[in-house]
Write a protein that holds these residues in place. Structure first.
Motif, short mmCIF file in Angstrom:
data_model
loop_
_atom_site.label_atom_id
_atom_site.label_comp_id
_atom_site.label_asym_id
_atom_site.label_seq_id
_atom_site.Cartn_x
_atom_site.Cartn_y
_atom_site.Cartn_z
N LEU A 52 22.05 20.47 -15.37
CA LEU A 52 22.52 21.78 -15.80
C LEU A 52 22.06 22.06 -17.23
CD1 LEU A 52 25.87 23.49 -15.22
CD2 LEU A 52 25.01 23.35 -17.54
N PHE A 53 21.44 23.21 -17.43
CA PHE A 53 21.04 23.70 -18.75
C PHE A 53 21.92 24.89 -19.10
CE2 PHE A 53 17.20 21.70 -17.22
CZ PHE A 53 16.56 21.20 -18.35
N MET A 54 22.45 24.91 -20.32
CA MET A 54 23.14 26.09 -20.86
C MET A 54 22.54 26.38 -22.22
SD MET A 54 27.09 26.81 -21.81
CE MET A 54 27.48 28.29 -22.71
N VAL A 55 21.97 27.58 -22.37
CA VAL A 55 21.34 27.96 -23.62
C VAL A 55 22.41 28.50 -24.57
CG1 VAL A 55 19.70 29.55 -24.71
CG2 VAL A 55 19.10 28.35 -22.59
N VAL A 56 22.43 27.97 -25.78
CA VAL A 56 23.33 28.43 -26.83
C VAL A 56 22.63 29.52 -27.64
CG1 VAL A 56 24.61 27.75 -28.91
CG2 VAL A 56 24.53 26.21 -26.92
N SER A 57 21.37 29.27 -28.00
CA SER A 57 20.58 30.28 -28.72
C SER A 57 19.11 30.11 -28.38
CB SER A 57 20.80 30.17 -30.23
OG SER A 57 20.29 28.94 -30.72
N GLY A 58 18.37 31.22 -28.49
CA GLY A 58 16.95 31.21 -28.18
C GLY A 58 16.70 31.56 -26.72
N GLU A 59 15.45 31.38 -26.31
CA GLU A 59 15.05 31.67 -24.92
C GLU A 59 14.31 30.47 -24.36
OE1 GLU A 59 13.57 35.65 -23.48
OE2 GLU A 59 11.73 34.45 -23.29
N LEU A 60 14.79 29.97 -23.25
CA LEU A 60 14.23 28.79 -22.60
C LEU A 60 13.67 29.18 -21.24
CD1 LEU A 60 13.85 25.68 -22.51
CD2 LEU A 60 16.12 25.55 -21.45
#
Length: 121
Positions: A52-60
């Protein structure tokens, strides 16, 4: 693992290297990791677990063989077990990862980008 309160932003502010996950905390048999990402990782799979990936800031961008999945702040995506993927970040990304304890960041690919899980003091 401590039972102290952990702050995601504070933890991320101490990370100086990209693609080097640090354990923020653990729950049952899972680690919650914080990581800074920039550039392209390696194509790999995790044969025995989802990731599982959860982005906090930026764009992935999570590159899959059949499509790209683009995540922005507060977006979550689960790469199913056994699915080949390659994370890519054109700018700096701060993210959380949820994985079973012992999961290697490069999965079955190994190589120079393989990182030992780091702990916060």
């Amino acid at each position: 693992m401590t039972d102290d309160v952990r702050n995601v932003r504070d933890a991320l502010s101490t990370i100086t290297e990209y693609w080097q996950p640090h354990r923020l905390t653990s729950i049952n048999d899972y680690d919650v990791k914080v990581v800074k990402l920039h550039g392209e990782f390696v194509w790999h799979t995790h044969p025995d677990t989802d990731e599982l990936f959860m982005v906090v800031s930026g764009e992935l961008t999570i590159q899959l063989r059949d499509r790209d999945v683009i995540l922005g702040p507060n977006d979550v995506f689960v790469v199913p077990q056994g699915v080949e993927h390659c994370p890519r970040a054109t700018g700096e990304v701060h993210a959380l990862l949820f994985e079973p304890k012992g999961t290697v960041n490069t999965g079955d690919a190994g190589g120079d980008m393989t990182s030992e899980l780091r702990e916060f003091a």
